[in-house]
Design an enzyme around this catalytic site. Structure first.
Site, PDB file in Angstrom:
ATOM      1  N   ARG A 102       0.903  -1.222  -0.222  1.00  0.00           N
ATOM      2  CA  ARG A 102      -0.002   0.054  -0.133  1.00  0.00           C
ATOM      3  C   ARG A 102       0.997   1.431  -0.067  1.00  0.00           C
ATOM      4  O   ARG A 102       0.190   2.410  -0.642  1.00  0.00           O
ATOM      5  CB  ARG A 102      -0.824  -0.035   1.059  1.00  0.00           C
ATOM      6  CG  ARG A 102      -2.285  -1.022   0.980  1.00  0.00           C
ATOM      7  CD  ARG A 102      -3.045  -0.769   2.031  1.00  0.00           C
ATOM      8  NE  ARG A 102      -4.376  -1.371   1.807  1.00  0.00           N
ATOM      9  CZ  ARG A 102      -5.143  -1.797   2.875  1.00  0.00           C
ATOM     10  NH1 ARG A 102      -5.087  -1.432   4.015  1.00  0.00           N
ATOM     11  NH2 ARG A 102      -6.442  -2.333   2.597  1.00  0.00           N
TER      12      ARG A 102
ATOM     13  N   LYS B 171     -18.261 -16.843   3.619  1.00  0.00           N
ATOM     14  CA  LYS B 171     -19.293 -16.745   3.919  1.00  0.00           C
ATOM     15  C   LYS B 171     -20.265 -15.989   2.773  1.00  0.00           C
ATOM     16  O   LYS B 171     -19.798 -15.080   2.223  1.00  0.00           O
ATOM     17  CB  LYS B 171     -19.419 -15.916   4.975  1.00  0.00           C
ATOM     18  CG  LYS B 171     -18.791 -16.265   6.307  1.00  0.00           C
ATOM     19  CD  LYS B 171     -19.288 -15.586   7.548  1.00  0.00           C
ATOM     20  CE  LYS B 171     -18.303 -16.138   8.772  1.00  0.00           C
ATOM     21  NZ  LYS B 171     -17.060 -15.457   9.094  1.00  0.00           N
TER      22      LYS B 171
ATOM     23  N   GLY C 295      -8.034  -7.859  -0.164  1.00  0.00           N
ATOM     24  CA  GLY C 295      -8.323  -8.783   0.624  1.00  0.00           C
ATOM     25  C   GLY C 295      -7.601 -10.306   0.447  1.00  0.00           C
ATOM     26  O   GLY C 295      -6.390 -10.347   0.010  1.00  0.00           O
TER      27      GLY C 295
ATOM     28  N   GLY D 281     -12.416  -4.188   1.394  1.00  0.00           N
ATOM     29  CA  GLY D 281     -13.787  -3.690   1.715  1.00  0.00           C
ATOM     30  C   GLY D 281     -14.050  -2.854   0.827  1.00  0.00           C
ATOM     31  O   GLY D 281     -15.355  -2.710   0.354  1.00  0.00           O
TER      32      GLY D 281
HETATM   33  N1  LIG Z   1     -13.996 -24.405   1.809  1.00  0.00           N
HETATM   34  C1  LIG Z   1     -13.580 -23.597   2.531  1.00  0.00           C
HETATM   35  N2  LIG Z   1     -13.896 -23.902   4.115  1.00  0.00           N
HETATM   36  C2  LIG Z   1     -13.680 -23.072   5.051  1.00  0.00           C
HETATM   37  N3  LIG Z   1     -13.161 -22.107   4.897  1.00  0.00           N
HETATM   38  C3  LIG Z   1     -12.913 -21.602   3.527  1.00  0.00           C
HETATM   39  C4  LIG Z   1     -12.950 -22.353   2.514  1.00  0.00           C
HETATM   40  N4  LIG Z   1     -12.752 -21.960   1.338  1.00  0.00           N
HETATM   41  C5  LIG Z   1     -11.749 -20.629   1.697  1.00  0.00           C
HETATM   42  N5  LIG Z   1     -12.162 -20.464   2.912  1.00  0.00           N
HETATM   43  C6  LIG Z   1     -11.462 -19.311   3.839  1.00  0.00           C
HETATM   44  O1  LIG Z   1     -12.199 -18.027   3.406  1.00  0.00           O
HETATM   45  C7  LIG Z   1     -11.341 -17.158   4.045  1.00  0.00           C
HETATM   46  C8  LIG Z   1     -11.577 -16.101   3.164  1.00  0.00           C
HETATM   47  O2  LIG Z   1     -12.759 -15.312   3.062  1.00  0.00           O
HETATM   48  P1  LIG Z   1     -13.163 -14.238   2.964  1.00  0.00           P
HETATM   49  O3  LIG Z   1     -12.882 -13.204   3.867  1.00  0.00           O
HETATM   50  O4  LIG Z   1     -14.802 -14.069   2.645  1.00  0.00           O
HETATM   51  O5  LIG Z   1     -12.541 -13.830   1.728  1.00  0.00           O
HETATM   52  P2  LIG Z   1     -11.771 -12.312   1.051  1.00  0.00           P
HETATM   53  O6  LIG Z   1     -11.030 -11.628   2.227  1.00  0.00           O
HETATM   54  O7  LIG Z   1     -11.121 -12.706  -0.138  1.00  0.00           O
HETATM   55  O8  LIG Z   1     -13.052 -11.686   0.821  1.00  0.00           O
HETATM   56  C9  LIG Z   1      -9.902 -17.859   3.855  1.00  0.00           C
HETATM   57  O9  LIG Z   1      -9.358 -17.379   5.323  1.00  0.00           O
HETATM   58  C10 LIG Z   1     -10.095 -19.280   3.581  1.00  0.00           C
HETATM   59  O10 LIG Z   1      -9.629 -20.162   4.280  1.00  0.00           O
HETATM   60  O1  LIG Z   2      -7.552  -2.288   5.493  1.00  0.00           O
HETATM   61  C1  LIG Z   2      -8.582  -1.949   5.202  1.00  0.00           C
HETATM   62  O2  LIG Z   2      -9.594  -2.309   4.749  1.00  0.00           O
HETATM   63  P1  LIG Z   2      -9.490  -3.946   3.931  1.00  0.00           P
HETATM   64  O3  LIG Z   2      -8.676  -4.775   4.898  1.00  0.00           O
HETATM   65  O4  LIG Z   2     -10.820  -4.459   3.758  1.00  0.00           O
HETATM   66  O5  LIG Z   2      -8.970  -3.476   2.626  1.00  0.00           O
HETATM   67  C2  LIG Z   2      -8.678  -0.358   4.967  1.00  0.00           C
HETATM   68  O6  LIG Z   2      -7.567   0.387   5.393  1.00  0.00           O
HETATM   69  C3  LIG Z   2      -9.825   0.155   5.981  1.00  0.00           C
HETATM   70  O7  LIG Z   2      -9.576  -0.091   7.251  1.00  0.00           O
HETATM   71  P2  LIG Z   2     -11.033  -0.481   8.108  1.00  0.00           P
HETATM   72  O8  LIG Z   2     -11.609  -1.511   7.727  1.00  0.00           O
HETATM   73  O9  LIG Z   2     -10.271  -0.523   9.427  1.00  0.00           O
HETATM   74  O10 LIG Z   2     -11.708   0.776   8.004  1.00  0.00           O
END
Ligand SMILES: Nc1ncnc2c1ncn2[C@@H]1O[C@H](COP(=O)(O)OP(=O)(O)O)[C@@H](O)[C@H]1O
Ligand SMILES: O=C(OP(=O)(O)O)[C@H](O)COP(=O)(O)O
Length: 394
Positions: free
Chosen positions: A36, A197, A351, A374
């Site tokens: 970043r 989820k 993410g 996010g």
């Molecule tokens: N089949 C599964 N069962 C449980 N957890 C899973 C599965 N597939 C992926 N995950 C988990 O999902 C997590 C990411 O979820 P999420 O936060 O929704 O994704 P992102 O951050 O990309 O939006 C990862 O930590 C991964 O281990």
């Molecule tokens: O790391 C951030 O969010 P992200 O992990 O969803 O990309 C941003 O800096 C926003 O941080 P926040 O979710 O504490 O407002």
């Protein structure tokens, strides 16, 4: 983009308050991933080259309006200094008289990093007084913090009411790439949605169903869709209260002519660990005591084939538990297919998918990796980003 950018204003000799997203991963007091910071360099360098005095403001973590010694930006200032190859002044506060005194010593082209803006309760409340106090430091506001653009805070939104307010280059690029994907995509356009989820991805699936040609559902959320087709999922992740919604998404895909893909085979395990016993089973034959943790080999082939035939792919969310090597193959296959698809514009929505691309050392082969998890999700849901709305129109 319909918002003004740094190119549209004259900053020579001006003090610029530039909001960046330096909310970076830290480990033992050091910056462990500077992606970043590097992403904000073009804007910072441009401003310094143009002869601005550059004040940088960021949050780090969630200190909840109090000073947290571990969340000071000192290590970030050091890394920034290395990357810029020039001195960066760091203040221990983010506004007020001591900060003003430091600013008065700056020359054109100098860079100063303010302290973590979330040390002040007014930041997350978008307190007008704090926004004014930030604005008093500068002549111009630049927002380059795409990662925090979904937050309506004093340094991301409120301040823009008091100063000429424009986007930085990173903000501009993120909005251009994601905006074009949603409004005027090259086709075939494929979205790959994974992660844990369904609940977190409802908005984005709904919004993308009206735009994509192909929708691939993978990762933990696939099991709610498998259940929606009337099959058992054993101990896999399941959101019982979202089964009807999953059914409705599949019906909508059919009505809208969207090709809908789910895993046809899955890697199941008898334990959530690298040492678990595993087997590959068809999606409709998951044994009761087993848990689906990755896409199977046939699914990986289908995903790769869809990616290869696409002109644009947006990927958000891993295809399995990629943090464990035993269940990383589905996610790796998608990352590799994206890396190999030369005629395909590949966008990763921040993410965990961005972390996965890094882990497999394929990040530099992607066309665009969003710096906002996010923020990119909310953008892809069609939501307004307050940090963008606040900027001046062209
Ligand atoms: N089949 C599964 N069962 C449980 N957890 C899973 C599965 N597939 C992926 N995950 C988990 O999902 C997590 C990411 O979820 P999420 O936060 O929704 O994704 P992102 O951050 O990309 O939006 C990862 O930590 C991964 O281990
Ligand atoms: O790391 C951030 O969010 P992200 O992990 O969803 O990309 C941003 O800096 C926003 O941080 P926040 O979710 O504490 O407002």
């Amino acid at each position: 983009m319909d918002k003004k950018s740094v190119r549209d204003i004259d900053v020579k000799g001006k003090t610029v308050f530039c909001r960046v997203d330096f909310n970076v991963p830290m480990s033992e007091g050091n910056v462990s991933d500077d992606t970043r910071i590097r992403a904000a360099l073009p804007t910072i360098q441009y401003l310094t080259e143009q002869g601005a005095k550059v004040l940088l403001a960021s949050h780090l973590g969630r200190p909840k309006g109090q000073v947290d010694e571990e969340l000071r930006l000192n290590a970030v200032a050091e890394r920034l200094q290395e990357l810029l190859g020039k001195n960066v002044v760091k203040t221990d506060e983010a506004y007020g008289d001591t900060v003003k005194a430091e600013i008065s010593k700056l020359s054109e082209g100098d860079v100063l990093l303010l302290e973590n803006v979330r040390f002040y309760p007014g930041e997350e409340k978008n307190d007008p007084e704090l926004a004014k106090a930030f604005a008093e430091l500068a002549d111009v506001y630049v927002n380059d913090a795409f990662g925090a653009a979904h937050r309506a805070h004093a340094s991301t939104a409120g301040i823009a009411e008091h100063l000429p307010a424009v986007a930085g280059f990173l903000m501009e690029k993120e909005l251009e790439v994601l905006g074009k994907a949603l409004s005027d995509p090259e086709r075939p356009f494929t979205a790959i949605i994974g992660g844990a989820k369904v609940k977190d991805k409802i908005g984005v699936i709904q919004h993308l169903l009206d735009r994509v040609d192909n929708l691939i559902i993978g990762g933990g959320l696939a099991y709610t869709f498998i259940k929606a087709q009337g099959h058992g999922v054993g101990k896999s992740l399941l959101e019982e209260d979202k089964v009807d919604l999953a059914k409705s998404f599949m019906e909508q895909a059919k009505e809208k002519g969207v090709n809908f893909y789910m895993p046809v085979d899955v890697v199941v395990a008898d334990d959530f660990s690298n040492d678990a016993n595993t087997q590959v089973v068809s999606f409709d034959s998951i044994p009761d005591e087993w848990e689906g943790l990755d896409a199977g080999p046939k699914s990986r082939e289908i995903y790769a084939d869809v990616i290869k035939k696409s002109k644009l792919v947006i990927w958000n969310g891993p295809m399995g538990v990629f943090e464990l090597d035993a269940f990383a193959n589905g996610t790796k296959a998608v990352a590799e297919a994206l890396a190999e698809a030369e005629d395909t514009y590949t966008v990763i929505g921040g993410g965990d998918s961005a972390a996965a691309a890094e882990k497999f050392k394929l990040a530099e082969k992607m066309d665009h990796i969003s710096t906002g998890g996010g923020a990119s999700l909310e953008f892809m849901e069609g939501k307004e980003l307050p940090g963008v709305t606040a900027l001046n129109d062209k």
